[in-house]
Design a protein around this motif. Structure first.
Motif, mmCIF file in Angstrom:
data_model
loop_
_atom_site.group_PDB
_atom_site.id
_atom_site.type_symbol
_atom_site.label_atom_id
_atom_site.label_comp_id
_atom_site.label_asym_id
_atom_site.label_seq_id
_atom_site.Cartn_x
_atom_site.Cartn_y
_atom_site.Cartn_z
ATOM 1 N N ASN A 44 0.834 -1.203 0.000
ATOM 2 C CA ASN A 44 0.000 0.000 0.000
ATOM 3 C C ASN A 44 0.872 1.259 0.000
ATOM 4 N N GLU A 45 0.598 2.129 -0.954
ATOM 5 C CA GLU A 45 1.335 3.390 -1.039
ATOM 6 C C GLU A 45 0.449 4.446 -1.687
ATOM 7 N N TRP A 46 0.269 5.559 -0.991
ATOM 8 C CA TRP A 46 -0.521 6.659 -1.550
ATOM 9 C C TRP A 46 0.359 7.473 -2.485
ATOM 10 N N LEU A 47 -0.135 7.698 -3.693
ATOM 11 C CA LEU A 47 0.576 8.486 -4.702
ATOM 12 C C LEU A 47 -0.267 9.713 -5.013
ATOM 13 N N SER A 48 0.309 10.890 -4.867
ATOM 14 C CA SER A 48 -0.469 12.120 -5.027
ATOM 15 C C SER A 48 -0.859 12.343 -6.487
ATOM 16 N N PRO A 49 -1.879 13.164 -6.735
ATOM 17 C CA PRO A 49 -2.287 13.454 -8.114
ATOM 18 C C PRO A 49 -1.147 14.019 -8.962
ATOM 19 N N ARG A 50 -0.349 14.881 -8.363
ATOM 20 C CA ARG A 50 0.764 15.478 -9.112
ATOM 21 C C ARG A 50 1.810 14.414 -9.457
ATOM 22 N N PHE A 51 2.032 13.468 -8.561
ATOM 23 C CA PHE A 51 2.939 12.351 -8.817
ATOM 24 C C PHE A 51 2.556 11.666 -10.131
ATOM 25 N N LYS A 52 1.265 11.398 -10.281
ATOM 26 C CA LYS A 52 0.783 10.687 -11.464
ATOM 27 C C LYS A 52 0.822 11.581 -12.704
ATOM 28 N N GLU A 53 0.560 12.857 -12.485
ATOM 29 C CA GLU A 53 0.467 13.799 -13.599
ATOM 30 C C GLU A 53 1.795 13.952 -14.351
ATOM 31 N N ILE A 54 2.923 14.012 -13.616
ATOM 32 C CA ILE A 54 4.206 14.244 -14.310
ATOM 33 C C ILE A 54 4.605 13.042 -15.167
ATOM 34 N N PHE A 55 3.965 11.890 -14.939
ATOM 35 C CA PHE A 55 4.228 10.721 -15.771
ATOM 36 C C PHE A 55 3.146 10.536 -16.837
ATOM 37 N N TRP A 69 5.485 2.009 -9.234
ATOM 38 C CA TRP A 69 6.763 2.699 -9.450
ATOM 39 C C TRP A 69 7.907 1.705 -9.645
ATOM 40 N N LYS A 70 7.837 0.538 -9.025
ATOM 41 C CA LYS A 70 8.890 -0.462 -9.211
ATOM 42 C C LYS A 70 8.885 -1.004 -10.639
ATOM 43 N N GLN A 71 7.697 -1.018 -11.264
ATOM 44 C CA GLN A 71 7.580 -1.524 -12.637
ATOM 45 C C GLN A 71 7.916 -0.464 -13.681
ATOM 46 N N ASN A 72 7.786 0.821 -13.310
ATOM 47 C CA ASN A 72 7.958 1.891 -14.296
ATOM 48 C C ASN A 72 9.261 2.679 -14.145
ATOM 49 N N ILE A 73 9.969 2.479 -13.047
ATOM 50 C CA ILE A 73 11.287 3.061 -12.925
ATOM 51 C C ILE A 73 12.225 2.305 -13.868
ATOM 52 N N PHE A 74 13.272 2.954 -14.384
ATOM 53 C CA PHE A 74 14.211 2.262 -15.253
ATOM 54 C C PHE A 74 14.854 1.102 -14.488
ATOM 55 N N GLU A 75 14.937 -0.026 -15.155
ATOM 56 C CA GLU A 75 15.489 -1.224 -14.514
ATOM 57 C C GLU A 75 16.896 -0.975 -13.968
ATOM 58 N N GLU A 76 17.690 -0.155 -14.699
ATOM 59 C CA GLU A 76 19.065 0.115 -14.259
ATOM 60 C C GLU A 76 19.116 0.985 -13.008
ATOM 61 N N ASP A 77 18.033 1.761 -12.756
ATOM 62 C CA ASP A 77 18.022 2.694 -11.624
ATOM 63 C C ASP A 77 17.382 2.119 -10.363
ATOM 64 N N TYR A 102 12.098 7.496 -14.972
ATOM 65 C CA TYR A 102 10.825 6.787 -15.112
ATOM 66 C C TYR A 102 10.375 6.854 -16.578
ATOM 67 N N ARG A 103 9.509 5.938 -16.948
ATOM 68 C CA ARG A 103 8.916 5.960 -18.290
ATOM 69 C C ARG A 103 7.611 6.750 -18.257
ATOM 70 N N HIS A 104 7.506 7.746 -19.110
ATOM 71 C CA HIS A 104 6.264 8.503 -19.256
ATOM 72 C C HIS A 104 5.250 7.654 -20.015
ATOM 73 N N LYS A 105 3.985 7.969 -19.836
ATOM 74 C CA LYS A 105 2.915 7.242 -20.518
ATOM 75 C C LYS A 105 3.105 7.254 -22.032
ATOM 76 N N LYS A 106 3.653 8.353 -22.561
ATOM 77 C CA LYS A 106 3.863 8.473 -24.009
ATOM 78 C C LYS A 106 5.187 7.866 -24.470
ATOM 79 N N GLY A 107 5.964 7.344 -23.524
ATOM 80 C CA GLY A 107 7.166 6.624 -23.916
ATOM 81 C C GLY A 107 8.485 7.301 -23.647
ATOM 82 N N HIS A 108 8.482 8.621 -23.432
ATOM 83 C CA HIS A 108 9.758 9.302 -23.216
ATOM 84 C C HIS A 108 10.192 9.187 -21.744
ATOM 85 N N THR A 109 11.393 9.662 -21.484
ATOM 86 C CA THR A 109 11.997 9.521 -20.154
ATOM 87 C C THR A 109 11.708 10.742 -19.288
#
Length: 376
Positions: A44-55, A69-77, A102-109
């Motif tokens: 369980n982890e609360w993620l703020s609206p702004r947290f989600k928005e920047i991705f 976040w563990k699935q969307n952070i770069f594997e190397e990081d 992190y990976r943005h929804k549109k694919g960029h970093t």
């Protein structure tokens, strides 16, 4: 504690409890997202609206779990974030603070500076973790563009310098051959012109060699080892026609590429000899002390009693081809101090200068201390 006694601090704590709009403003106005993690129930982890928005996600597109976040952070990081978490868990004084991708929804970093603090109960058991994100993508992009631009310039300098060497060798060789074979067939003025051509070719060869050396420094991997700073100094000053005074503190252990550091001292000594004051014997002093701004670095100061420079701004002397004294009186490539700066910054240190026409020049720089030195 001072904060707890301050009425404004108490008032702010009360407002946080009473008015959620303040927390929302903090999330959107000062940060680029917040998260609050239940360490007792780690899924369980609360993620703020702004947290989600920047991705690139809406509020309802990311669940309040730690899996996202563990699935969307770069594997190397991910290992860096987990290692810092464990270190902060073991030692609250160890900061949880790193830049990760992190990976943005549109694919960029998206580059994010992620900071956090573990909250413990009265028994000291970790129960929650509060964290904040800062989007540093624009800064990272500019940094990467600058690195790419610098690399392109250095590659150009390397290739251009390499290509210059062949015709230069021919100019020098044929000039010397002409002077040897036909010297008696030209008048004094002709011999003067020929000498000027040969001298100019030699100076250009020196310049090209220095440019090649400077460009190679970028590509060269540091071959670090734990060495005595004093031993590198002693090798550098061997057979140098000057009076040296080396402080005992300079025998501290450092973690450096000894060959490159030898080049730093050699360049500084060469400059001191070149710009010595003929009215007094050359004296060089090397002193060392802990660097106050970074605990694991040592500050080295190289001083001479040479000519010195006027003015107060000496930052230009580390720029390629910059000179504070006439080139005609003091020949050279004009790259010696630039190479010194390159080597020092490659080690993570900084370099600066001060000068006085009465007392000469002082060049100070910082170097990383070795681990065995820090433990003693």
């Amino acid at each position: 504690m001072q904060n707890e006694e301050n009425y404004l601090y108490k008032e702010l704590v009360y407002l946080f409890q009473k008015d959620t709009t303040i927390l929302n403003w903090l999330d959107r106005g000062s940060l680029d997202g917040m998260w609050f993690w239940d360490l007792e129930t780690p899924e369980n982890e609360w993620l703020s609206p702004r947290f989600k928005e920047i991705f690139g996600y809406a509020e309802d597109e990311i669940p309040h779990t730690s899996d996202w976040w563990k699935q969307n952070i770069f594997e190397e990081d991910l290992p860096l974030a987990l290692e810092n978490f464990q270190n902060h868990l073991d030692d609250p004084c160890h900061p949880y603070d790193q830049v990760v991708r992190y990976r943005h929804k549109k694919g960029h970093t998206v580059w994010v500076r992620c900071r956090g603090i573990i909250i413990r109960n009265e028994e000291g058991k970790p129960i929650r973790m509060l964290g904040a994100h800062t989007d540093v993508s624009s800064l990272k992009r500019k940094e990467l563009e600058l690195e790419k631009s610098n690399q392109s310039l250095e590659n150009f300098a390397f290739m251009a310098s390499h290509d210059f060497k062949e015709p230069l060798r021919k100019i020098t060789a044929f000039g010397e051959l002409f002077e040897s074979e036909y010297r008696d067939l030209v008048d004094e003025e002709g011999r003067y012109y020929l000498g000027r051509i040969t001298d100019a070719a030699h100076r250009l060869e020196l310049l090209v060699d220095s440019l090649l050396g400077l460009s190679k420094l970028t590509e060269k991997e540091l071959e670090r080892e734990s060495v005595s700073l004093g031993s590198v100094i002693e090798q550098s000053i061997n057979n140098v026609p000057a009076a040296f005074q080396v402080a005992p503190s300079c025998h501290t252990k450092i973690f450096v590429d000894a060959v490159l550091l030898f080049q730093v001292f050699s360049n500084l000594i060469s400059n001191s000899i070149k710009f010595s004051d003929t009215s007094r014997p050359l004296k060089i002093t090397i002193s060392c002390k802990p660097f106050m701004k970074r605990e694991n670095f040592v500050e080295v100061t190289f001083s001479d009693n040479g000519l010195g420079f006027g003015g107060n701004d000496f930052s230009g002397i580390f720029q390629p081809f910059q000179r504070l004294l006439p080139k005609s009186d003091y020949p050279g490539s004009g790259l010696g101090l630039s190479i010194c700066q390159k080597i020092i910054t490659k080690h993570g240190g900084i370099i600066w200068a001060s000068s006085n026409k009465t007392f000469g020049v002082s060049i100070s720089f910082t170097l990383p201390r070795s681990n065995d030195e820090k433990d003693t």
